[in-house]
Scaffold this active site. Structure first.
Site, PDB file in Angstrom:
ATOM      1  N   ASP A 208       0.837  -1.194   0.000  1.00 24.73           N
ATOM      2  CA  ASP A 208       0.000   0.000   0.000  1.00 24.73           C
ATOM      3  C   ASP A 208       0.875   1.248   0.000  1.00 24.73           C
ATOM      4  O   ASP A 208       1.883   1.321   0.709  1.00 24.73           O
ATOM      5  CB  ASP A 208      -0.888  -0.027   1.255  1.00 24.73           C
ATOM      6  CG  ASP A 208      -1.890   1.106   1.287  1.00 24.73           C
ATOM      7  OD1 ASP A 208      -2.765   1.144   0.414  1.00 24.73           O
ATOM      8  OD2 ASP A 208      -1.799   1.947   2.207  1.00 24.73           O
ATOM      9  N   GLU A 268      15.122 -14.390   0.202  1.00 24.45           N
ATOM     10  CA  GLU A 268      15.472 -15.494   1.095  1.00 24.45           C
ATOM     11  C   GLU A 268      14.492 -16.659   0.969  1.00 24.45           C
ATOM     12  O   GLU A 268      14.752 -17.753   1.482  1.00 24.45           O
ATOM     13  CB  GLU A 268      15.504 -15.015   2.544  1.00 24.45           C
ATOM     14  CG  GLU A 268      16.586 -13.991   2.847  1.00 24.45           C
ATOM     15  CD  GLU A 268      16.537 -13.535   4.303  1.00 24.45           C
ATOM     16  OE1 GLU A 268      16.004 -14.306   5.144  1.00 24.45           O
ATOM     17  OE2 GLU A 268      17.012 -12.423   4.591  1.00 24.45           O
TER      18      GLU A 268
END
Length: 553
Positions: A208, A268
């Site tokens: 957002d 990751e």
């Protein structure tokens, strides 16, 4: 807790993906309290998978006082009780993955609720451990706000706090203080929140207000914007927010380093993607280009080209796609025609269109053939229009503030309609739902349209299957084959040895179109649901019609 999808590590799954946006308050209520919830979403996942979507984006469900309906977070690591529990979320994500659906959640990082423990500590005094976690500033000598920055929700972006005897910044509601991203501890805490959800198995984020994270450290005034440059793509025309060039309160260059930190965290995990919401009326595409360049920032961003009030036309499509490619040559677009913040596109663009069904089908097919990934907003596949909400039923503070010239966002947030003959159209068994079910929507309910080949819903299902069957439509390049000066849009989607021709009549009158040179073989209308007459060189299209062909015999 769901393990990450290590065995499904297609890192490019997002490229060309169809992302179905769920506004959780309005999708499905499982417990009869009149508000949608996580278990309700889980109950409807088969519908989304059957539609042909690749992923879902769920608007915020975090713990919140709900002043801005979840976009004011008071705990990033838990679910608001009205939506359910973390266990409900884990079960939902497990079911989604079983159905082959990715889950993207809406992270609201630029600000929190004033009820967040971080802010409650920060405002207590000027020397506590979190004193610098929000944007605080002294008053001017005359007691007025530190600068001229404005809030998107109206008025000054500064609120006086009697505890600290300072102002704090809020780009949105007074109850949504902005975090101070210049403080590395704030960045670390937000990245830790993102990791929490990655560990639960989410496949990505919708970010957002991604360009609102940083403000100018010197708090310099924004310059005025010339009247001829103002537009209402970020804020409604009645809001003086449009009177400024927002150079200093958002879209700061320091944001790039944070986005790289966020991308490094995402890397990751096996196959995580993010799409950022860029709200900037003047520099939107330039910012998108910055935020998606290289492979160390965001995979996708969407600006507001097709969420703006201006009607979509062939020229606007061509100009918008070309402008995106010029501004973000390394970027990948994510296009949407509707979402939870704007008037539904059938009303925004087609209020004067007589044949709403044909118009809705044409727009849906257009969106699903543009170069880029796409977001479909819940109910868009049913041809829902903007609901008319009485003032006494309004929930949105934005609409309440600017009524009646701007009625806010409630008209696009009314409950999903599932069963025409059921209470609240199958959304809820409650006596009263959080927003009323629109009477105009009931006869467009899923059970009315399902199985009817002439319906908008079945058109979307056919077209999403068509898109998946032809990789050029999902991942290919785009080449425009007409100027866009008339009512017809013609382009080719190309990938490897596949070329798909797309022709749209974007008018209420029939059109005759000369096909581009070359051998074209029309797809069966059963593939996409449009009818057209062609003789190999010319094609005749009805109003709001489409034609699709492949190159070669």
């Amino acid at each position: 807790m769901t393990e990450p999808n290590i065995n499904q590590a297609d890192k490019d799954w997002w490229r060309g993906a169809v992302i179905y946006q769920i506004y959780p308050r309005s999708f499905q209520d499982s417990d009869g309290d009149g508000v949608g919830d996580i278990r309700g979403i889980a109950d409807r996942l088969d519908y989304i998978a059957g539609l042909g979507a690749d992923a879902i984006w769920i608007s915020p469900f975090f713990t919140s006082p709900m002043k801005d309906f979840g976009y004011d977070v008071s705990n990033y690591k838990d679910i608001d009780p009205m939506f359910g529990t973390l266990s409900d979320f884990d079960q939902m994500i497990e079911k989604a993955h079983e159905l082959g659906l990715k889950i993207m959640i809406d992270l609201v990082l630029s600000h929190t609720s004033d009820q967040h423990p971080w802010f409650m500590e920060s405002r207590a005094n000027r020397d506590n451990p979190k004193a610098d976690w929000y944007v605080w500033a002294d008053a001017k000598p005359d007691g007025s706000a530190p600068n001229n920055w404005l809030s998107i929700f109206g008025g000054s972006a500064w609120q006086w706090d009697s505890r600290r005897l300072q102002y704090y910044m809020h780009n949105f509601l007074v109850s949504q203080p902005d975090l101070n991203f210049h403080n590395p501890d704030v960045q670390d805490a937000l990245l830790d929140a993102a990791r929490f959800w990655l560990e639960r198995g989410v496949d990505g984020f919708r970010l957002d207000t991604i360009n609102f994270y940083f403000c100018d450290k010197e708090l310099r005034d924004n310059p005025a914007l010339a009247p001829e440059l103002r537009n209402d793509s970020t804020a409604p025309a009645v809001n003086p927010y449009n009177y400024q060039e927002h150079l200093y309160d958002k879209s700061r260059p320091e944001n790039l380093a944070f986005l790289k930190r966020l991308r490094a965290l995402m890397e990751e995990y096996p196959a995580i993607a993010a799409v950022g919401e860029v709200g900037d009326s003047q520099r939107g595409l330039e910012i998108v280009g910055e935020y998606t360049s290289g492979d160390d920032k965001m995979q996708m961003c969407y600006a507001f080209e097709f969420l703006a009030p201006q009607k979509v036309t062939p020229k606007r499509v061509i100009d918008s796609i070309n402008a995106f490619d010029a501004a973000a040559p390394e970027g990948w677009a994510c296009w949407a025609f509707s979402n939870h913040d704007v008037v539904r596109h059938l009303t925004r663009w087609g209020a004067d269109v007589a044949d709403q069904t044909a118009y809705a089908k044409m727009l849906g097919a257009l969106l699903m053939t543009l170069k880029g990934s796409i977001c479909l907003y819940e109910g868009e596949e049913l041809g829902l229009t903007e609901a008319d909400i009485a003032f006494e039923d309004l929930q949105d503070p934005y609409g309440i503030e600017f009524w009646p010239e701007f009625k806010g966002r409630d008209g696009c947030r009314t409950p999903m309609v599932w069963q025409a003959g059921a209470a609240n159209a199958g959304f809820s068994t409650a006596d009263k739902t959080w927003l009323p079910v629109s009477a105009d929507h009931v006869m467009k309910a899923v059970d009315v349209q399902a199985g009817n080949p002439a319906s908008i819903l079945e058109h979307y299902r056919r077209f999403l299957a068509f898109r998946k069957a032809h990789p050029a439509l999902a991942k290919g390049a785009i080449r425009f084959l007409a100027s866009g000066d008339d009512a017809v849009l013609v382009f080719a989607r190309e990938l490897a040895d596949e070329t798909v021709l797309c022709v749209f009549n974007m008018s209420a009158e029939p059109a005759t179109v000369r096909l581009p040179e070359g051998a074209w073989t029309a797809f069966s209308t059963g593939d996409h649901g449009f009818s057209a007459e062609e003789d190999g060189t010319m094609v005749q299209l009805p109003a709001w019609g489409g034609y699709f062909a492949r190159q070669g015999a």
